[in-house]
Every structure is written in C-alpha cells, then in structure tokens.
Design an enzyme around this catalytic site. Structure first.
Site, short mmCIF file in Angstrom:
data_model
loop_
_atom_site.label_atom_id
_atom_site.label_comp_id
_atom_site.label_asym_id
_atom_site.label_seq_id
_atom_site.Cartn_x
_atom_site.Cartn_y
_atom_site.Cartn_z
N ARG A 1 -12.56 -22.49 0.53
CA ARG A 1 -12.61 -21.04 0.28
C ARG A 1 -14.04 -20.51 0.20
O ARG A 1 -14.32 -19.40 0.65
CB ARG A 1 -11.91 -20.72 -1.05
CG ARG A 1 -10.41 -20.78 -0.94
CD ARG A 1 -9.72 -20.29 -2.19
NE ARG A 1 -8.37 -20.81 -2.20
CZ ARG A 1 -7.34 -20.25 -1.56
NH1 ARG A 1 -7.50 -19.14 -0.89
NH2 ARG A 1 -6.16 -20.80 -1.60
N GLY B 1 -1.07 -4.29 9.45
CA GLY B 1 -2.11 -3.29 9.20
C GLY B 1 -1.65 -1.85 9.16
O GLY B 1 -2.41 -0.95 9.52
N SER B 2 -0.42 -1.60 8.64
CA SER B 2 -0.02 -0.19 8.59
C SER B 2 -0.79 0.56 7.49
O SER B 2 -1.11 1.74 7.66
CB SER B 2 1.49 -0.06 8.41
OG SER B 2 1.90 -0.46 7.14
N LEU C 1 -8.76 -14.95 -3.29
CA LEU C 1 -10.23 -14.94 -3.31
C LEU C 1 -10.73 -15.63 -4.57
O LEU C 1 -10.09 -15.55 -5.62
CB LEU C 1 -10.73 -13.49 -3.26
CG LEU C 1 -10.37 -12.74 -1.96
CD1 LEU C 1 -10.55 -11.24 -2.11
CD2 LEU C 1 -11.20 -13.27 -0.78
N HIS D 1 -0.41 -3.14 -3.89
CA HIS D 1 0.65 -4.11 -4.13
C HIS D 1 1.99 -3.37 -4.10
O HIS D 1 2.12 -2.29 -4.70
CB HIS D 1 0.44 -4.77 -5.50
CG HIS D 1 1.49 -5.80 -5.80
ND1 HIS D 1 1.53 -7.01 -5.15
CD2 HIS D 1 2.54 -5.77 -6.66
CE1 HIS D 1 2.57 -7.70 -5.60
NE2 HIS D 1 3.19 -6.97 -6.52
N ASN E 1 -6.96 -3.11 -4.15
CA ASN E 1 -5.83 -3.73 -3.45
C ASN E 1 -4.61 -2.84 -3.61
O ASN E 1 -4.49 -2.11 -4.60
CB ASN E 1 -5.55 -5.10 -4.06
CG ASN E 1 -4.38 -5.82 -3.39
OD1 ASN E 1 -4.29 -5.86 -2.16
ND2 ASN E 1 -3.47 -6.36 -4.19
N ASP F 1 -2.91 -10.03 -8.32
CA ASP F 1 -2.07 -8.86 -8.63
C ASP F 1 -2.20 -8.41 -10.08
O ASP F 1 -1.26 -7.88 -10.67
CB ASP F 1 -0.60 -9.12 -8.28
CG ASP F 1 -0.41 -9.35 -6.79
OD1 ASP F 1 -1.23 -8.85 -6.01
OD2 ASP F 1 0.54 -10.05 -6.41
N GLU G 1 3.15 3.96 0.04
CA GLU G 1 1.86 3.25 0.10
C GLU G 1 0.89 4.01 0.99
O GLU G 1 -0.30 4.13 0.69
CB GLU G 1 2.05 1.83 0.65
CG GLU G 1 2.83 0.91 -0.28
CD GLU G 1 2.95 -0.51 0.27
OE1 GLU G 1 2.01 -0.99 0.91
OE2 GLU G 1 4.01 -1.13 0.06
N MET H 1 -3.75 -11.81 2.83
CA MET H 1 -2.93 -12.85 2.20
C MET H 1 -3.70 -14.10 1.78
O MET H 1 -3.11 -15.17 1.69
CB MET H 1 -1.78 -13.22 3.15
CG MET H 1 -0.87 -12.06 3.53
SD MET H 1 -0.15 -11.22 2.12
CE MET H 1 1.17 -12.36 1.73
#
Ligand code: GRF
Length: 215
Positions: A67, A14-15, A95, A111, A109, A147, A176, A92
């Site tokens: 799911r 969670g950085s 969905l 990446h 998101n 992605d 990021e 990870m």
C-alpha cells in the site's frame, strides 16, 4: 475566487465522478477538477473523464509492492497536478493512516448509507433486510477508519414496499449525484471545514447538513 484544485479517485463506473465534473464545469463553482485517478486501469470512469476533457491516470495497485508504494505513486501525481482537495468516488482501496493524515480535512468520500448505519459494502441489501424505512447517502471527511469520519452532508431516501436492492440503489444514487457536488462546493469554498474531529459550518443557516431526498 481561486478555485480549489481537486482530484477524484475512482475504481469503477464513475457516475459520481461525472456529477462532480459537470458541476465543476460552471466557472462559479469553487472547485476545479484537475485530475481523475483510478487504481483499476480498466475502470469505465477513466474513459468518461477523458471524454469530458479531464486529465486521467491509472495507478494500478496490483503492480505496486504494498500500500505504501501504491500511495507514493498516487502522491507523486497529486503533487504534479498541484491537487488541494481529493474526492473519493467509488474508490475501492483502503488507504493507510499516514496517507489519510497527509490529506486530513482535504479528502472527502461518499458512502451509500446514512452513516453511522451500514458502514462497508452491500448497504442497500442490508437496509432492506433490516426492514429500515429510511436510507440514503453521506458525504464525510475521510479518517483512518473505513466509512467513519465527520459527516458533511446527508440525503435521505424513503424505502417503499416492493423495493429491491436495485431499485433502492437507483434512488440513492440519484441523491448522491446531487449531494456530492453540493458538499464539495461547501468544502472547497471553506464554508464547511474540519476542525479537530468536528465539522464546523460558517453559517449553519445557509449550509444544511441534511438534505431531505426528493424520492
Ligand atoms: C456509489 O454508490 C458510492 O456511494 C460508493 O460507490 C458507488 C460508486 O458509484 N462509494 P459510481 O462509480 O460513482 O457510479
């Protein structure tokens, strides 16, 4: 200004989540982090979010039958907290297309590569193995394919002689942490939006979609 109620979905340390929470602690930031969800109850990031005073919940994918059930639990929590935007940050789980469509234009998101290069895992190893000279990170709207999805912003990092996957990962991660809060601010304020399958910028002069990396 009404701040967009935002949830962050994580699976690990969670950085990026921390960088978003810290950016959103400024009252003028256009998003408010109201919830952190993890599919892994043991995710390190959950403890970090709690310490920072954010509501957290673990929705363990392993105890859900499939799911759709897992996502139904996520959706209940998202609605309970009146979430308007979702940031995936090291989340990870794939969905389903129906969940993604439900959040179309409202879920982003990060990446660790310059998409469309290096989708998937082990991006730093692959960039080094290919002898790439430029690498980086991308924030994009989430679409059903993993992605993929219209790019909101990118930051580039030079690959230097002697780089290892670890040294490169460290420099990309530093970018990021700058890029994601900037991209969320642009989406939350409405300066950048998804129209059909295109990203539209209110003022292309003001909102660069490419940030040259500092390294
Ligand atoms: C980051 O490299 C992010 O780009 C990728 O997963 C990693 C998550 O790291 N999607 P952290 O949990 O935010 O520290």
């Amino acid at each position: 200004m009404t701040r967009k109620r935002t949830a962050i979905l994580i699976s690990g340390r969670g950085s990026n989540m921390r960088s978003l929470i810290e950016a959103a602690s400024a009252p003028s930031y256009p998003a408010e982090i109201v919830l952190v969800l993890s599919n892994r109850p043991e995710a390190e990031g959950l403890g970090v979010a709690k310490e920072l005073g954010i509501a957290t919940a673990a929705v363990d994918h392993k105890i859900h039958a499939g799911r759709e059930n897992f996502e139904a639990s996520l959706q209940v929590l998202l609605e309970l907290h009146r979430v308007e935007l979702i940031c995936l940050a090291g989340f990870m789980r794939l969905l389903t297309p129906s969940f993604v469509r439900l959040w179309e234009g409202r879920m982003i998101n990060i990446h660790p590569a310059l998409l469309p290069a290096y989708r998937g895992l082990h991006t730093h190893e692959r960039a080094l193995a290919d002898g790439a000279k430029i690498h980086g990170c991308t924030v994009h709207f989430v679409v059903p394919a993993m992605d993929e999805g219209p790019v909101i912003a990118q930051a580039a990092v030079a690959i230097v002689d002697g780089d290892t996957p670890e040294t490169l990962a460290r420099r990309v991660l530093a970018e990021e942490h700058i890029l994601y809060p900037a991209a969320l601010a642009a989406v939350a304020s409405g300066r950048i939006k998804l129209v059909g399958d295109r990203v539209v910028r209110e003022d292309p002069e003001q909102d660069p979609h490419f940030l040259p990396g500092g390294s």
